[in-house]
Design a protein around this motif. Structure first.
Motif, PDB file in Angstrom:
ATOM      1  N   ARG A 292       1.501  -0.811  -0.566  1.00  0.00           N
ATOM      2  CA  ARG A 292       0.193  -0.201   0.165  1.00  0.00           C
ATOM      3  C   ARG A 292       0.613   0.885  -0.199  1.00  0.00           C
ATOM      4  NH1 ARG A 292      -5.128  -0.063   3.921  1.00  0.00           N
ATOM      5  NH2 ARG A 292      -4.956  -2.511   2.816  1.00  0.00           N
ATOM      6  N   ALA A 293       1.744   1.426   0.540  1.00  0.00           N
ATOM      7  CA  ALA A 293       3.249   2.593   0.784  1.00  0.00           C
ATOM      8  C   ALA A 293       3.683   2.734  -1.164  1.00  0.00           C
ATOM      9  CB  ALA A 293       3.823   2.265   1.738  1.00  0.00           C
ATOM     10  N   HIS A 294       3.738   1.567  -1.334  1.00  0.00           N
ATOM     11  CA  HIS A 294       4.055   1.972  -2.564  1.00  0.00           C
ATOM     12  C   HIS A 294       3.046   2.372  -3.369  1.00  0.00           C
ATOM     13  CE1 HIS A 294       6.154   1.266  -6.611  1.00  0.00           C
ATOM     14  NE2 HIS A 294       4.914   1.079  -7.208  1.00  0.00           N
ATOM     15  N   ALA A 295       2.081   2.162  -3.662  1.00  0.00           N
ATOM     16  CA  ALA A 295       0.833   3.118  -4.578  1.00  0.00           C
ATOM     17  C   ALA A 295       0.677   4.524  -3.316  1.00  0.00           C
ATOM     18  CB  ALA A 295      -0.697   2.391  -3.746  1.00  0.00           C
ATOM     19  N   CYS A 296       0.842   4.355  -2.783  1.00  0.00           N
ATOM     20  CA  CYS A 296       0.400   6.051  -1.692  1.00  0.00           C
ATOM     21  C   CYS A 296       1.559   6.610  -2.063  1.00  0.00           C
ATOM     22  CB  CYS A 296       0.205   5.872  -0.269  1.00  0.00           C
ATOM     23  SG  CYS A 296      -0.677   5.719   0.430  1.00  0.00           S
ATOM     24  N   SER A 297       2.867   6.086  -2.598  1.00  0.00           N
ATOM     25  CA  SER A 297       3.859   6.971  -2.873  1.00  0.00           C
ATOM     26  C   SER A 297       4.145   7.219  -4.684  1.00  0.00           C
ATOM     27  CB  SER A 297       5.903   5.742  -2.954  1.00  0.00           C
ATOM     28  OG  SER A 297       5.950   6.441  -3.019  1.00  0.00           O
ATOM     29  N   ALA A 298       3.664   6.160  -4.983  1.00  0.00           N
ATOM     30  CA  ALA A 298       3.699   6.448  -6.743  1.00  0.00           C
ATOM     31  C   ALA A 298       2.166   7.697  -6.760  1.00  0.00           C
ATOM     32  CB  ALA A 298       2.771   5.117  -6.890  1.00  0.00           C
ATOM     33  N   ALA A 299       1.106   7.376  -6.643  1.00  0.00           N
ATOM     34  CA  ALA A 299      -0.195   8.816  -6.882  1.00  0.00           C
ATOM     35  C   ALA A 299       0.546   9.939  -6.414  1.00  0.00           C
ATOM     36  CB  ALA A 299      -0.952   8.114  -5.689  1.00  0.00           C
ATOM     37  N   LEU A 300       1.285  10.032  -5.628  1.00  0.00           N
ATOM     38  CA  LEU A 300       1.778  11.129  -4.993  1.00  0.00           C
ATOM     39  C   LEU A 300       3.432  11.557  -5.939  1.00  0.00           C
ATOM     40  CD1 LEU A 300       2.771  11.785  -0.761  1.00  0.00           C
ATOM     41  CD2 LEU A 300       0.990  12.659  -1.973  1.00  0.00           C
ATOM     42  N   SER A 301       3.890  10.718  -6.222  1.00  0.00           N
ATOM     43  CA  SER A 301       4.952  11.337  -7.139  1.00  0.00           C
ATOM     44  C   SER A 301       4.145  12.415  -8.793  1.00  0.00           C
ATOM     45  CB  SER A 301       6.032   9.962  -7.988  1.00  0.00           C
ATOM     46  OG  SER A 301       6.636  10.016  -6.271  1.00  0.00           O
ATOM     47  N   TYR A 328      -6.870  21.241  -9.635  1.00  0.00           N
ATOM     48  CA  TYR A 328      -7.449  20.342  -7.968  1.00  0.00           C
ATOM     49  C   TYR A 328      -7.645  19.034  -7.604  1.00  0.00           C
ATOM     50  CZ  TYR A 328      -8.345  25.194  -6.694  1.00  0.00           C
ATOM     51  OH  TYR A 328      -8.444  26.550  -6.987  1.00  0.00           O
ATOM     52  N   LEU A 329      -6.593  18.656  -6.099  1.00  0.00           N
ATOM     53  CA  LEU A 329      -6.852  17.074  -6.265  1.00  0.00           C
ATOM     54  C   LEU A 329      -6.399  16.892  -5.467  1.00  0.00           C
ATOM     55  CD1 LEU A 329      -5.475  13.564  -7.729  1.00  0.00           C
ATOM     56  CD2 LEU A 329      -3.545  15.160  -6.590  1.00  0.00           C
ATOM     57  N   GLY A 330      -7.831  15.296  -5.160  1.00  0.00           N
ATOM     58  CA  GLY A 330      -7.976  14.682  -4.168  1.00  0.00           C
ATOM     59  C   GLY A 330      -7.372  13.475  -3.984  1.00  0.00           C
ATOM     60  N   LEU A 331      -7.011  12.962  -2.786  1.00  0.00           N
ATOM     61  CA  LEU A 331      -6.004  11.859  -2.687  1.00  0.00           C
ATOM     62  C   LEU A 331      -6.897  10.745  -1.628  1.00  0.00           C
ATOM     63  CD1 LEU A 331      -2.646  11.867  -3.487  1.00  0.00           C
ATOM     64  CD2 LEU A 331      -4.109  11.478  -5.505  1.00  0.00           C
ATOM     65  N   HIS A 332      -7.161   9.612  -1.638  1.00  0.00           N
ATOM     66  CA  HIS A 332      -7.467   8.716  -0.807  1.00  0.00           C
ATOM     67  C   HIS A 332      -7.155   7.489  -1.267  1.00  0.00           C
ATOM     68  CE1 HIS A 332      -9.894   7.298   2.792  1.00  0.00           C
ATOM     69  NE2 HIS A 332     -10.889   7.828   2.422  1.00  0.00           N
ATOM     70  N   PRO A 372      -3.494  23.071  -3.787  1.00  0.00           N
ATOM     71  CA  PRO A 372      -4.199  22.564  -4.689  1.00  0.00           C
ATOM     72  C   PRO A 372      -4.136  21.135  -5.329  1.00  0.00           C
ATOM     73  CG  PRO A 372      -1.855  23.125  -4.844  1.00  0.00           C
ATOM     74  CD  PRO A 372      -2.683  23.615  -3.440  1.00  0.00           C
ATOM     75  N   VAL A 373      -3.971  20.153  -3.999  1.00  0.00           N
ATOM     76  CA  VAL A 373      -3.860  18.928  -3.365  1.00  0.00           C
ATOM     77  C   VAL A 373      -4.027  18.451  -2.242  1.00  0.00           C
ATOM     78  CG1 VAL A 373      -1.854  16.284  -3.686  1.00  0.00           C
ATOM     79  CG2 VAL A 373      -1.986  18.390  -5.267  1.00  0.00           C
ATOM     80  N   LEU A 374      -4.996  17.415  -2.055  1.00  0.00           N
ATOM     81  CA  LEU A 374      -5.257  17.146  -0.412  1.00  0.00           C
ATOM     82  C   LEU A 374      -5.494  16.040  -0.359  1.00  0.00           C
ATOM     83  CD1 LEU A 374      -8.123  19.877   0.543  1.00  0.00           C
ATOM     84  CD2 LEU A 374      -5.772  19.862   1.335  1.00  0.00           C
ATOM     85  N   THR A 375      -5.013  15.323   0.963  1.00  0.00           N
ATOM     86  CA  THR A 375      -5.292  14.409   0.728  1.00  0.00           C
ATOM     87  C   THR A 375      -6.149  13.839   2.237  1.00  0.00           C
ATOM     88  OG1 THR A 375      -2.981  13.438   2.545  1.00  0.00           O
ATOM     89  CG2 THR A 375      -2.549  13.611   0.330  1.00  0.00           C
ATOM     90  N   SER A 376      -6.240  12.439   2.692  1.00  0.00           N
ATOM     91  CA  SER A 376      -6.812  11.786   3.829  1.00  0.00           C
ATOM     92  C   SER A 376      -5.788  11.755   4.815  1.00  0.00           C
ATOM     93  CB  SER A 376      -7.586  10.559   3.038  1.00  0.00           C
ATOM     94  OG  SER A 376      -7.248   9.470   3.031  1.00  0.00           O
ATOM     95  N   MET A 385       4.472   8.374   4.907  1.00  0.00           N
ATOM     96  CA  MET A 385       3.545   9.238   3.742  1.00  0.00           C
ATOM     97  C   MET A 385       3.534  10.829   4.680  1.00  0.00           C
ATOM     98  SD  MET A 385       2.855   8.691   0.928  1.00  0.00           S
ATOM     99  CE  MET A 385       3.985   6.936   1.254  1.00  0.00           C
ATOM    100  N   ARG A 386       4.170  10.384   5.920  1.00  0.00           N
ATOM    101  CA  ARG A 386       3.657  11.902   6.918  1.00  0.00           C
ATOM    102  C   ARG A 386       4.615  12.597   6.338  1.00  0.00           C
ATOM    103  NH1 ARG A 386      -0.921  13.149  11.094  1.00  0.00           N
ATOM    104  NH2 ARG A 386      -1.792  10.941  10.868  1.00  0.00           N
ATOM    105  N   ARG A 387       5.721  11.709   6.504  1.00  0.00           N
ATOM    106  CA  ARG A 387       7.441  12.805   6.043  1.00  0.00           C
ATOM    107  C   ARG A 387       6.569  13.644   4.758  1.00  0.00           C
ATOM    108  NH1 ARG A 387      10.702  10.464   2.442  1.00  0.00           N
ATOM    109  NH2 ARG A 387       9.666   8.176   2.127  1.00  0.00           N
ATOM    110  N   ARG A 388       6.514  13.129   4.506  1.00  0.00           N
ATOM    111  CA  ARG A 388       5.910  13.762   2.872  1.00  0.00           C
ATOM    112  C   ARG A 388       5.063  14.953   2.576  1.00  0.00           C
ATOM    113  NH1 ARG A 388       6.414  10.286  -2.300  1.00  0.00           N
ATOM    114  NH2 ARG A 388       5.797  11.950  -3.196  1.00  0.00           N
ATOM    115  N   LEU A 389       4.065  14.730   4.104  1.00  0.00           N
ATOM    116  CA  LEU A 389       3.086  15.828   3.745  1.00  0.00           C
ATOM    117  C   LEU A 389       2.804  16.300   5.189  1.00  0.00           C
ATOM    118  CD1 LEU A 389       0.289  12.804   3.309  1.00  0.00           C
ATOM    119  CD2 LEU A 389       1.157  14.735   1.503  1.00  0.00           C
ATOM    120  N   VAL A 390       2.071  18.083   4.698  1.00  0.00           N
ATOM    121  CA  VAL A 390       1.787  19.009   6.146  1.00  0.00           C
ATOM    122  C   VAL A 390      -0.317  18.706   6.262  1.00  0.00           C
ATOM    123  CG1 VAL A 390       1.765  20.495   4.717  1.00  0.00           C
ATOM    124  CG2 VAL A 390       2.321  21.324   7.445  1.00  0.00           C
ATOM    125  N   SER A 391      -0.448  18.866   7.914  1.00  0.00           N
ATOM    126  CA  SER A 391      -1.281  19.016   8.104  1.00  0.00           C
ATOM    127  C   SER A 391      -2.148  20.903   7.434  1.00  0.00           C
ATOM    128  CB  SER A 391      -2.169  18.278   9.347  1.00  0.00           C
ATOM    129  OG  SER A 391      -3.472  18.787  10.099  1.00  0.00           O
TER     130      SER A 391
END
Length: 413
Positions: A292-301, A328-332, A372-376, A385-391
């Motif tokens: 799952r981490a690979h799929a999330c990383s691929a989506a962020l890339s 505008y992009l939402g990722l979940h 421009p980009v939001l994730t759940s 994922m947390r190291r690439r994101l900010v709340s």
């Protein structure tokens, strides 16, 4: 000369190769090698067929040409104005200009309705068709062009025939018996070539209109109504100000959608995602992987690559005075139901479920929080994922029972 048994053998081999589903290149290479061994003095061969493709008009397969020329080449639209180029294609993929196409032996057969044209390659004939000048310079002596037409019920789009050309460097050219042999075996080659083109075209159309994964599933026979559960990263994006652009510059809408879809879809595909739907200005895609981490990383890339592609596109469009926009992009990430939904007469291979709705709501929140980009939070909680994101805080999403924390790309990550 070529023996009767050799002609029968060539036709038999072509029938078997066609039934095996050999691709166009294998058919042409195998046929030419066997024909030469049987006594046909072929030095060069070329087969051409139109196709159904969003970019290319058709495909040409060559045998015996200079190695610098590709054996297989997709070509763009014929009939282009002199000097006109299709920006979607490389220089080698451009179609023929109108003048070049009309000067070709293929066009001559198209206009006259004839099925065969033969020309000795001499100084006297070289001026009739530009291609004969090239053949004369290459030491060719004789040239035959054929067209094998389809009946109306066998025509698909512009795919209405197979063109072929046959050239020899033999000092005496082709004998009449050689040409008679070609007229007996080339129709079988054309039939096998058409079958190979149709198989390739079917795969292309499935992937173009259904998406890569869904297209492959349908082609493998998974066309019964029903759905399966799977965990996936859901991508839902749309374009800022699309309604305004539609109202103020309606003539720009389709070119604009095509430009931005190119940037977004190519980024998704390059990072292993699969586009399921293009809904107006919206794009629905999924990323799946055992990890799952690979799929999330691929989506962020893919998100980063799409934004970079859109920035470059905006620069070009602005320079041309065309309207520009942003994504505008939402990722979940969550459980989705994936498969065939619909009636017996009309099915749609799609993804549904609460997770898809949430991704849509998250994308809609981008405007409210000016990101421009939001994730759940479910996406952010996947390992790494947390190291690439900010709340950006907790928000209530329309149609979702509980508020949830949303995240965006960390500019310092």
């Amino acid at each position: 000369m070529i023996a009767e048994d050799d002609i029968k053998g060539l036709n038999a081999w072509l029938a078997k190769a066609g039934l095996r589903g050999e691709p166009e290149t294998a058919l042409v290479n195998g046929f030419c090698e066997r024909a030469v061994a049987a006594g046909l003095p072929i030095s060069r061969a070329l087969l051409l067929i139109d196709t159904l493709h969003p970019v290319y008009e058709g495909r040409v397969v060559r045998w015996g040409y200079d190695p610098s020329e590709p054996a297989v080449q997709e070509y763009g639209r014929t009939g282009l104005a002199a000097g006109a180029l299709d920006p979607q294609l490389s220089p080698g993929e451009q179609g023929w200009t109108d003048a070049r196409w009309r000067a070709s032996p293929f066009f001559h057969l198209l206009q006259t309705g004839e099925s065969l044209l033969r020309r000795r390659v001499t100084a006297e004939t070289a001026s009739e068709f530009p291609v004969l000048q090239d053949f004369r310079a290459a030491g060719m002596t004789d040239y035959v062009v054929m067209v094998n037409r389809f009946a109306p019920e066998g025509v698909i789009g512009e795919m209405d025939c197979v063109y072929s050309s046959w050239t020899t460097a033999h000092p005496e050219g082709f004998a009449d018996a050689h040409i008679a042999a070609l007229t007996r075996v080339v129709p079988t080659l054309a039939l096998a070539f058409k079958a190979a083109a149709l198989a390739r075209m079917t795969g292309t159309l499935m992937q173009t209109y259904l998406g890569r994964d869904a297209g492959q599933r349908v082609l493998s026979g998974k066309i019964v109504r029903g759905i399966t559960e799977r965990i996936a990263v859901i991508w839902f994006s749309d374009l800022r100000g699309f309604t305004r652009i539609t109202d103020t510059a309606p003539e720009q809408v389709i070119p604009l959608l095509n430009d931005y879809a190119d940037a977004i879809v190519s980024a998704i595909h390059e990072h292993g995602g699969d586009v399921l739907k293009l809904i107006g200005d919206g794009t629905l895609a999924i990323f799946t992987a055992e990890d799952r981490a690979h799929a999330c990383s691929a989506a962020l890339s893919a998100a980063v690559a799409a934004r970079e592609g859109i920035a470059e596109l905006n620069g070009r469009r602005a320079a041309d005075g065309k309207p520009v926009t942003e994504m505008y992009l939402g990722l979940h990430v969550g459980k989705v139901f994936y498969g065939n939904v619909g009636s017996r007469e009309r099915l749609d291979f799609t993804v549904i479920g609460p997770a898809v709705n949430e991704a849509s709501r998250i994308a809609a929140m981008c405007r409210s929080v000016d990101q421009p980009v939001l994730t759940s939070s479910a996406f952010a909680d996947v390992d790494g994922m947390r190291r690439r994101l900010v709340s950006v805080g907790r928000y209530a999403l329309r149609g979702v029972a509980h508020p949830q924390e949303l995240f965006t790309l960390d500019p310092d990550a």
